[in-house]
Design a protein around this motif. Structure first.
Motif, PDB file in Angstrom:
ATOM      1  N   PRO A   1      -4.551 -35.672  -2.568  1.00 51.33           N
ATOM      2  CA  PRO A   1      -3.158 -35.650  -3.378  1.00 51.33           C
ATOM      3  C   PRO A   1      -3.882 -35.438  -4.995  1.00 51.33           C
ATOM      4  N   LEU A   2      -5.187 -35.769  -5.388  1.00 50.46           N
ATOM      5  CA  LEU A   2      -5.560 -35.563  -6.693  1.00 50.46           C
ATOM      6  C   LEU A   2      -5.653 -34.110  -6.770  1.00 50.46           C
ATOM      7  N   THR A   3      -6.321 -33.098  -5.838  1.00 55.29           N
ATOM      8  CA  THR A   3      -6.448 -31.726  -6.047  1.00 55.29           C
ATOM      9  C   THR A   3      -5.121 -31.039  -6.007  1.00 55.29           C
ATOM     10  N   ALA A   4      -4.249 -31.575  -5.181  1.00 56.29           N
ATOM     11  CA  ALA A   4      -2.944 -30.883  -4.943  1.00 56.29           C
ATOM     12  C   ALA A   4      -2.045 -31.126  -6.549  1.00 56.29           C
ATOM     13  N   ALA A   5      -2.308 -32.197  -7.036  1.00 58.68           N
ATOM     14  CA  ALA A   5      -1.504 -32.366  -8.168  1.00 58.68           C
ATOM     15  C   ALA A   5      -1.750 -31.490  -9.357  1.00 58.68           C
ATOM     16  N   ARG A   6      -3.244 -30.888  -9.437  1.00 59.85           N
ATOM     17  CA  ARG A   6      -3.619 -30.073 -10.353  1.00 59.85           C
ATOM     18  C   ARG A   6      -3.557 -28.483  -9.916  1.00 59.85           C
ATOM     19  N   LEU A   7      -2.698 -28.093  -8.723  1.00 58.29           N
ATOM     20  CA  LEU A   7      -2.709 -26.813  -8.202  1.00 58.29           C
ATOM     21  C   LEU A   7      -1.289 -26.437  -7.976  1.00 58.29           C
ATOM     22  N   GLU A   8      -0.838 -25.255  -8.481  1.00 57.28           N
ATOM     23  CA  GLU A   8       0.535 -24.882  -8.260  1.00 57.28           C
ATOM     24  C   GLU A   8       0.669 -24.449  -6.940  1.00 57.28           C
ATOM     25  N   PRO A   9       1.908 -24.673  -6.433  1.00 61.31           N
ATOM     26  CA  PRO A   9       2.047 -24.749  -5.043  1.00 61.31           C
ATOM     27  C   PRO A   9       2.068 -23.107  -4.382  1.00 61.31           C
ATOM     28  N   ALA A  10       1.809 -21.989  -5.369  1.00 60.88           N
ATOM     29  CA  ALA A  10       1.590 -20.717  -4.884  1.00 60.88           C
ATOM     30  C   ALA A  10       0.415 -20.305  -5.214  1.00 60.88           C
ATOM     31  N   ASP A  11      -0.701 -21.378  -5.440  1.00 62.20           N
ATOM     32  CA  ASP A  11      -2.083 -20.972  -5.683  1.00 62.20           C
ATOM     33  C   ASP A  11      -2.919 -20.948  -4.609  1.00 62.20           C
ATOM     34  N   GLY A  12      -2.586 -19.683  -3.782  1.00 63.27           N
ATOM     35  CA  GLY A  12      -3.245 -19.769  -2.498  1.00 63.27           C
ATOM     36  C   GLY A  12      -4.608 -19.988  -2.305  1.00 63.27           C
ATOM     37  N   GLN A  13      -5.273 -18.999  -3.271  1.00 66.38           N
ATOM     38  CA  GLN A  13      -6.774 -19.068  -3.150  1.00 66.38           C
ATOM     39  C   GLN A  13      -7.432 -20.390  -3.195  1.00 66.38           C
ATOM     40  N   ARG A  14      -6.784 -21.426  -4.169  1.00 65.74           N
ATOM     41  CA  ARG A  14      -7.460 -22.515  -4.593  1.00 65.74           C
ATOM     42  C   ARG A  14      -6.835 -23.678  -3.394  1.00 65.74           C
ATOM     43  N   ILE A  15      -5.836 -23.581  -2.952  1.00 62.68           N
ATOM     44  CA  ILE A  15      -5.192 -24.515  -1.710  1.00 62.68           C
ATOM     45  C   ILE A  15      -5.898 -24.115  -0.520  1.00 62.68           C
ATOM     46  N   GLN A  16      -6.414 -22.811  -0.345  1.00 64.13           N
ATOM     47  CA  GLN A  16      -7.229 -22.506   0.896  1.00 64.13           C
ATOM     48  C   GLN A  16      -8.446 -23.037   0.800  1.00 64.13           C
ATOM     49  N   ARG A  17      -8.953 -23.230  -0.344  1.00 63.31           N
ATOM     50  CA  ARG A  17     -10.470 -23.505  -0.453  1.00 63.31           C
ATOM     51  C   ARG A  17     -10.429 -25.044  -0.161  1.00 63.31           C
ATOM     52  N   ALA A  18      -9.486 -25.758  -0.968  1.00 64.47           N
ATOM     53  CA  ALA A  18      -9.531 -27.079  -0.763  1.00 64.47           C
ATOM     54  C   ALA A  18      -9.133 -27.770   0.554  1.00 64.47           C
ATOM     55  N   LEU A  19      -8.531 -26.885   1.207  1.00 59.90           N
ATOM     56  CA  LEU A  19      -8.276 -27.239   2.681  1.00 59.90           C
ATOM     57  C   LEU A  19      -9.376 -26.790   3.601  1.00 59.90           C
ATOM     58  N   GLU A  20     -10.071 -25.806   3.266  1.00 62.16           N
ATOM     59  CA  GLU A  20     -11.266 -25.481   4.060  1.00 62.16           C
ATOM     60  C   GLU A  20     -12.410 -26.537   3.889  1.00 62.16           C
ATOM     61  N   VAL A  21     -12.682 -26.953   2.595  1.00 61.40           N
ATOM     62  CA  VAL A  21     -13.594 -27.838   2.408  1.00 61.40           C
ATOM     63  C   VAL A  21     -13.420 -29.308   3.220  1.00 61.40           C
ATOM     64  N   PHE A  22     -11.930 -29.704   3.067  1.00 59.52           N
ATOM     65  CA  PHE A  22     -11.653 -30.758   3.941  1.00 59.52           C
ATOM     66  C   PHE A  22     -12.219 -30.604   5.435  1.00 59.52           C
ATOM     67  N   GLU A  23     -11.724 -29.546   5.884  1.00 60.53           N
ATOM     68  CA  GLU A  23     -12.120 -29.364   7.449  1.00 60.53           C
ATOM     69  C   GLU A  23     -13.627 -29.291   7.716  1.00 60.53           C
ATOM     70  N   ILE A  24     -14.059 -28.597   6.758  1.00 58.61           N
ATOM     71  CA  ILE A  24     -15.743 -28.671   7.010  1.00 58.61           C
ATOM     72  C   ILE A  24     -16.434 -29.833   6.501  1.00 58.61           C
ATOM     73  N   SER A  25     -16.156 -30.589   5.810  1.00 57.24           N
ATOM     74  CA  SER A  25     -16.817 -31.810   5.421  1.00 57.24           C
ATOM     75  C   SER A  25     -16.190 -33.022   5.802  1.00 57.24           C
ATOM     76  N   GLY A  26     -14.957 -33.137   6.015  1.00 59.37           N
ATOM     77  CA  GLY A  26     -14.090 -34.302   6.445  1.00 59.37           C
ATOM     78  C   GLY A  26     -13.751 -34.948   5.107  1.00 59.37           C
ATOM     79  N   ALA A  27     -14.192 -34.470   3.939  1.00 60.31           N
ATOM     80  CA  ALA A  27     -13.897 -35.212   2.795  1.00 60.31           C
ATOM     81  C   ALA A  27     -13.178 -34.482   1.895  1.00 60.31           C
ATOM     82  N   PRO A  28     -12.170 -35.239   1.158  1.00 58.28           N
ATOM     83  CA  PRO A  28     -11.476 -34.570   0.049  1.00 58.28           C
ATOM     84  C   PRO A  28     -12.150 -33.637  -0.987  1.00 58.28           C
ATOM     85  N   LEU A  29     -11.800 -32.500  -1.442  1.00 61.42           N
ATOM     86  CA  LEU A  29     -12.629 -31.996  -2.510  1.00 61.42           C
ATOM     87  C   LEU A  29     -12.478 -32.825  -3.806  1.00 61.42           C
ATOM     88  N   SER A  30     -11.715 -33.568  -4.274  1.00 58.96           N
ATOM     89  CA  SER A  30     -11.777 -34.236  -5.315  1.00 58.96           C
ATOM     90  C   SER A  30     -12.671 -35.548  -5.131  1.00 58.96           C
TER      91      SER A  30
END
Length: 323
Positions: free
Chosen positions: A147-176
């Motif tokens: 939720p912390l990362t999502a709160a600072r991103l616009e819903p249409a900011d695909g590049q950053r949303i994708q990166r945050a989801l990718e980091v979570f899938e790879i590491s198992g930890a939230p980007l924040s």
């Protein structure tokens, strides 16, 4: 003494380039661009690059250094900027870093958190999911896990949303949580630099918004649509590349994809580009206001450039060794 450098930062349309050129008329300086879009060759109008005359008057660096099909990272910027600071200082000139890509500033002055690299399989799957459901749906998915990362991103900011989801899938930890663990502080410490941080910030947000609208209209008049057409005609670029995701280029590309209808469709494209630029300025100001030890100058003041010059003069005076 460590080398000295000026960070002249601000949101888009805050007058950074004009202030830098005015300063360079009185100080023997070379300008290092802190702009993630000006690195690309062939992207001139929409990135508001300095003119050929300005670049002849004052040396500029990190402009037109890569092709739009390639990518450039904050880590690479930090490496290049540190090298340039050393080289410019060795010429007994003042490094003047000018721009609004705040992640680049953080990479240079604080270092970057070590994050997992990109995974093309995960990215392709997320792209496919976004095409089917839309980026707002993936933003909602991100809000559930980070939720912390999502709160600072616009819903249409695909590049950053994708990166945050990718980091979570790879590491198992939230980007924040990874970002909160701290940065690689060892990298900047190997390159000690004494920075003066000057932030050009607006006293009235509405006036900055008007400047943004006027600037984008000027870009359209100067040939931004034709510039994007030429980039599309190359055949090796697509809308998901970092270069074509730059504000302004993305909206014109999407309009051309839709058939480049005149009238209301063109006006809607311009409105979306202006809105996206305003959102960019908002993020830039958020970064700036979290920056310690910055000297704030009202970018709307008629004497903003003179105030910048006074700040730099005081910094250079106090930085001189005692005789």
């Amino acid at each position: 003494m460590p080398p000295r450098a000026i960070l002249l930062l601000g949101p888009t349309a805050s007058g950074k380039s004009a202030a830098a050129m005015a300063l360079a008329a009185h100080v023997d300086a070379e300008i290092i661009s802190v702009d993630s879009a000006q690195v690309y060759r062939g992207m001139d109008v929409g990135t508001a690059k300095p003119s050929a005359r300005e670049r002849a008057q004052v040396p500029h660096h990190l402009i037109d250094i890569i092709d739009p099909v390639d990518s450039y990272s904050a880590a690479r910027f930090a490496h290049d900027a540190r090298r340039l600071i050393d080289e410019i200082s060795a010429r007994r000139r003042l490094p003047l870093l000018v721009g609004g890509t705040m992640l680049y500033v953080r990479a240079l002055t604080e270092g970057l958190t070590r994050l997992p690299g990109a995974d093309p399989v995960i990215r392709a799957r997320l792209d496919a999911q976004a095409r089917e459901q839309g980026w707002p749906a993936l933003h909602a998915q991100l809000a559930r896990i980070d939720p912390l990362t999502a709160a600072r991103l616009e819903p249409a900011d695909g590049q950053r949303i994708q990166r945050a989801l990718e980091v979570f899938e790879i590491s198992g930890a939230p980007l924040s949580s990874l970002l909160a663990t701290g940065r690689d502080a060892a990298a900047p410490s190997r390159f000690p630099v004494r920075y003066l941080r000057i932030a050009l910030e607006p006293s009235h947000r509405a006036e900055l918004h008007e400047r943004i609208a006027q600037r984008f209209a000027a870009m359209i008049g100067a040939g931004l649509v034709e510039e994007v057409r030429a980039l599309r005609s190359r055949g090796d670029l697509h809308a998901r590349q970092p270069s074509m995701r730059c504000v302004g280029y993305r909206q014109v590309w999407e309009w051309l994809d839709a058939g480049a209808a005149p009238g209301a469709a063109r006006a809607e494209m311009i409105a979306r580009a202006v809105a996206a630029t305003r959102q960019l300025a908002k993020r830039q100001l958020t970064w700036l206001r979290a920056m310690p030890q910055r000297q704030v100058i009202d970018c709307l003041a008629p004497d903003a450039a003179e105030r910048v010059g006074a700040c730099v003069a005081a910094f250079l005076h106090e930085a001189r060794p005692a005789s």
